[in-house]
Every structure is written in structure tokens, then in C-alpha cells.
Design a protein around this motif. Sequence first.
Motif, PDB file in Angstrom:
ATOM      1  N   GLY A  43      19.370  46.439  75.051  1.00  0.00           N
ATOM      2  CA  GLY A  43      18.108  46.635  74.354  1.00  0.00           C
ATOM      3  C   GLY A  43      17.023  47.302  75.163  1.00  0.00           C
ATOM      4  N   LEU A  44      17.303  47.645  76.434  1.00  0.00           N
ATOM      5  CA  LEU A  44      16.294  48.320  77.249  1.00  0.00           C
ATOM      6  C   LEU A  44      16.030  49.730  76.724  1.00  0.00           C
ATOM      7  N   TYR A  45      17.092  50.383  76.236  1.00  0.00           N
ATOM      8  CA  TYR A  45      16.963  51.666  75.551  1.00  0.00           C
ATOM      9  C   TYR A  45      17.283  51.463  74.072  1.00  0.00           C
ATOM     10  N   LEU A  46      16.571  52.158  73.209  1.00  0.00           N
ATOM     11  CA  LEU A  46      16.881  52.124  71.782  1.00  0.00           C
ATOM     12  C   LEU A  46      17.782  53.300  71.444  1.00  0.00           C
ATOM     13  N   PRO A  47      18.880  53.078  70.756  1.00  0.00           N
ATOM     14  CA  PRO A  47      19.751  54.194  70.384  1.00  0.00           C
ATOM     15  C   PRO A  47      19.023  55.164  69.460  1.00  0.00           C
ATOM     16  N   SER A  48      19.270  56.438  69.656  1.00  0.00           N
ATOM     17  CA  SER A  48      18.669  57.449  68.790  1.00  0.00           C
ATOM     18  C   SER A  48      19.348  57.459  67.427  1.00  0.00           C
ATOM     19  N   LYS A  49      20.586  56.993  67.405  1.00  0.00           N
ATOM     20  CA  LYS A  49      21.367  56.953  66.169  1.00  0.00           C
ATOM     21  C   LYS A  49      22.494  55.958  66.365  1.00  0.00           C
ATOM     22  N   GLY A  50      23.000  55.406  65.275  1.00  0.00           N
ATOM     23  CA  GLY A  50      24.131  54.498  65.362  1.00  0.00           C
ATOM     24  C   GLY A  50      23.718  53.036  65.318  1.00  0.00           C
ATOM     25  N   ALA A  51      24.727  52.164  65.372  1.00  0.00           N
ATOM     26  CA  ALA A  51      24.487  50.728  65.226  1.00  0.00           C
ATOM     27  C   ALA A  51      25.197  49.943  66.318  1.00  0.00           C
ATOM     28  N   ILE A  52      24.529  48.876  66.790  1.00  0.00           N
ATOM     29  CA  ILE A  52      25.120  47.949  67.757  1.00  0.00           C
ATOM     30  C   ILE A  52      24.968  46.545  67.194  1.00  0.00           C
ATOM     31  N   ASN A  53      26.080  45.858  67.009  1.00  0.00           N
ATOM     32  CA  ASN A  53      26.068  44.490  66.487  1.00  0.00           C
ATOM     33  C   ASN A  53      26.670  43.530  67.493  1.00  0.00           C
ATOM     34  N   LEU A  54      26.054  42.380  67.636  1.00  0.00           N
ATOM     35  CA  LEU A  54      26.554  41.311  68.493  1.00  0.00           C
ATOM     36  C   LEU A  54      26.647  40.044  67.669  1.00  0.00           C
ATOM     37  N   LEU A  55      27.833  39.450  67.628  1.00  0.00           N
ATOM     38  CA  LEU A  55      28.063  38.251  66.824  1.00  0.00           C
ATOM     39  C   LEU A  55      27.674  38.471  65.368  1.00  0.00           C
ATOM     40  N   GLY A  56      27.900  39.691  64.898  1.00  0.00           N
ATOM     41  CA  GLY A  56      27.651  39.996  63.494  1.00  0.00           C
ATOM     42  C   GLY A  56      26.239  40.386  63.150  1.00  0.00           C
ATOM     43  N   ASP A  57      25.329  40.341  64.132  1.00  0.00           N
ATOM     44  CA  ASP A  57      23.933  40.692  63.877  1.00  0.00           C
ATOM     45  C   ASP A  57      23.564  41.989  64.588  1.00  0.00           C
ATOM     46  N   ALA A  58      22.674  42.760  63.988  1.00  0.00           N
ATOM     47  CA  ALA A  58      22.209  44.013  64.585  1.00  0.00           C
ATOM     48  C   ALA A  58      21.301  43.702  65.771  1.00  0.00           C
ATOM     49  N   LEU A  59      21.634  44.240  66.936  1.00  0.00           N
ATOM     50  CA  LEU A  59      20.824  43.977  68.127  1.00  0.00           C
ATOM     51  C   LEU A  59      19.403  44.492  67.971  1.00  0.00           C
ATOM     52  N   ILE A  60      19.234  45.581  67.240  1.00  0.00           N
ATOM     53  CA  ILE A  60      17.916  46.185  67.101  1.00  0.00           C
ATOM     54  C   ILE A  60      16.935  45.255  66.386  1.00  0.00           C
ATOM     55  N   HIS A  61      17.477  44.309  65.614  1.00  0.00           N
ATOM     56  CA  HIS A  61      16.615  43.377  64.881  1.00  0.00           C
ATOM     57  C   HIS A  61      16.381  42.067  65.636  1.00  0.00           C
ATOM     58  N   MET A  62      17.040  41.894  66.773  1.00  0.00           N
ATOM     59  CA  MET A  62      16.868  40.656  67.538  1.00  0.00           C
ATOM     60  C   MET A  62      15.605  40.714  68.383  1.00  0.00           C
ATOM     61  N   SER A  63      14.951  39.581  68.536  1.00  0.00           N
ATOM     62  CA  SER A  63      13.792  39.502  69.423  1.00  0.00           C
ATOM     63  C   SER A  63      14.248  39.592  70.872  1.00  0.00           C
ATOM     64  N   VAL A  64      13.329  39.923  71.766  1.00  0.00           N
ATOM     65  CA  VAL A  64      13.641  39.982  73.193  1.00  0.00           C
ATOM     66  C   VAL A  64      14.137  38.625  73.672  1.00  0.00           C
ATOM     67  N   ARG A  65      13.535  37.567  73.184  1.00  0.00           N
ATOM     68  CA  ARG A  65      13.936  36.209  73.591  1.00  0.00           C
ATOM     69  C   ARG A  65      15.370  35.904  73.144  1.00  0.00           C
ATOM     70  N   ALA A  66      15.686  36.266  71.914  1.00  0.00           N
ATOM     71  CA  ALA A  66      17.041  36.009  71.401  1.00  0.00           C
ATOM     72  C   ALA A  66      18.073  36.781  72.212  1.00  0.00           C
ATOM     73  N   ARG A  67      17.775  38.058  72.517  1.00  0.00           N
ATOM     74  CA  ARG A  67      18.703  38.868  73.311  1.00  0.00           C
ATOM     75  C   ARG A  67      18.877  38.294  74.702  1.00  0.00           C
ATOM     76  N   SER A  68      17.768  37.804  75.295  1.00  0.00           N
ATOM     77  CA  SER A  68      17.848  37.297  76.665  1.00  0.00           C
ATOM     78  C   SER A  68      18.706  36.038  76.756  1.00  0.00           C
ATOM     79  N   HIS A  69      18.812  35.300  75.663  1.00  0.00           N
ATOM     80  CA  HIS A  69      19.670  34.120  75.658  1.00  0.00           C
ATOM     81  C   HIS A  69      21.141  34.490  75.458  1.00  0.00           C
ATOM     82  N   LEU A  70      21.369  35.583  74.790  1.00  0.00           N
ATOM     83  CA  LEU A  70      22.741  35.997  74.496  1.00  0.00           C
ATOM     84  C   LEU A  70      23.332  36.894  75.575  1.00  0.00           C
TER      85      LEU A  70
END
Length: 250
Positions: free
Chosen positions: A59-86
Motif C-alpha cells: 500500500g505504499l504505492y497505489l497501482p495505476s491500474k489493476g486490482a490487489i486483493n488480500l483475503l478476499g478484500d481489495a487492499l485499496i479499500h483497507m485502512s492503513v491500520r488494517a493493512r498494518s495488522h495484516l
Amino acid sequence: MNSTHSSPFLSLQNVLFIAPGSQTAILKDISFQAKKSEIIMLIGSNGSGKSSLLKVINGLYLPSKGAINLLGDALIHMSVRARSHLIATMNQDANLVTFSELTVYENYLMAKEKKRLRANNKKEAADYLQSFNPNLALKLEQQVEKLSGGERQALGLALHLMHKPELILLDEHTSALDPKSAKKLMEITIQAIKESKACAIICTHNLQDALDYGTRLIMMQSGTITLDVREEEKRRLTKEDLLQVYTRDT
């Protein structure tokens, strides 16, 4: 999390990354999936996009295009706190993962988010750090800046894995060490990741490490994936095979 049994643990789909102000793509149409407990060794020459790939995933860089999902959820929609725990990310700079002026024990307490010093905390700290480097258990009151490079990186690794992240991203975390210390830390790393059952992507320049460790090998060149082999096929590869792919794609 919206994970289902049919969803891959980590999924990248047609990921493109162009740095702000640039017109040249650093990552070009990257797609792959990773399973839980998979240990991916990521190799490639300088400028191949390895570090950028890890930064897009964490999440340090935002993709210019495309999708990244972790555990079925889109990383781009996760909060910084949620990402830091995962996700836990570590590179070769120990200054970014430990506090030099504090002791080993104080670093442990900071990572543990404990503010009070207790005798039982020291035993707990020593027991935990022992498996990463026995010297750390004996140096709880020593300032981190006085540790050897290998000890400090081992401490950083221990602190990063303390909260049991789901995904571990390691960017050349052994490259600043001498060969003996680097090999020792890599062995400790692989063992700790196996015990945690986390998924890991380990970026390395060491072709032998890429062959010896992990369950999968991915090679990148010029922002694309040029080789992706899993454990059985990976075991049949040699350094010469990897060098041939390097030569073919440069």
C-alpha cells in the motif's frame, strides 16, 4: 474480511504502476495468485520492479491500474491500520525497524505495546527472542546500536512477526550482512515463517538462496514476470538455468 474457501489468499490482477510525473511503467500488467503458507522467493536484476511490487502490495504505492486483493478484500479499500495488522514489511535498513538508542528489551516492549516494565515481561522477551538469535536473549539490557548487524536484523524480524501478520514482505533483508550472517538470518527467517504459517514474499539478489529456500520462485525483468515456478519444478532448477533466463530477457 470477506474471504471464502474459493478466494485466493493474495491476488494481483493486471497491476500497472507508473510513478507520479513519469510516463514509463515500472510494473507492467502483473498478475499472479498466492496461497496461504506459500513462501515466494522473488528475484530480478536492479530496476526489474521487485521493490516496487512489494510497495504496491503493502500500500505504499497505489497501482495505476489493476486490482490487489488480500483475503478476499481489495487492499485499496483497507485502512492503513488494517493493512498494518495484516502485512509486515522489512528491508535491509535496521534503522527503520528498531530504535537504536533503546535497549533490546525496550524495543520488545515498544513492539508489544506494553508500557510497564515487569520481571515476567523479561522472561517472556528472552523466551521469544531466543529462537531468532540466542544472543538477543542474553542482551536484553544492551542498546540496539551496539548489536551486530545480524543480531539487529534478527531483532527486527522478531518484532515484525510478533503480532502474527498474514502476509510478510521482505525486501533484501539479508543483503547488508556478511555471507555467514546472511545465511544464518535467512535460515531463521524461513523457519519462523513456516511456524507462523503466513504467506511470504522474499526479495533477494542471491540466486542460490532463491533456489534453496521457499516453495515458489518468481523472476522479474523490466517490470514483468518472466519466470514463475512452484516447488517441484523449482527443485530441478540450477543457478545456470536462472542465469540463462536473465540473459535471455535482458
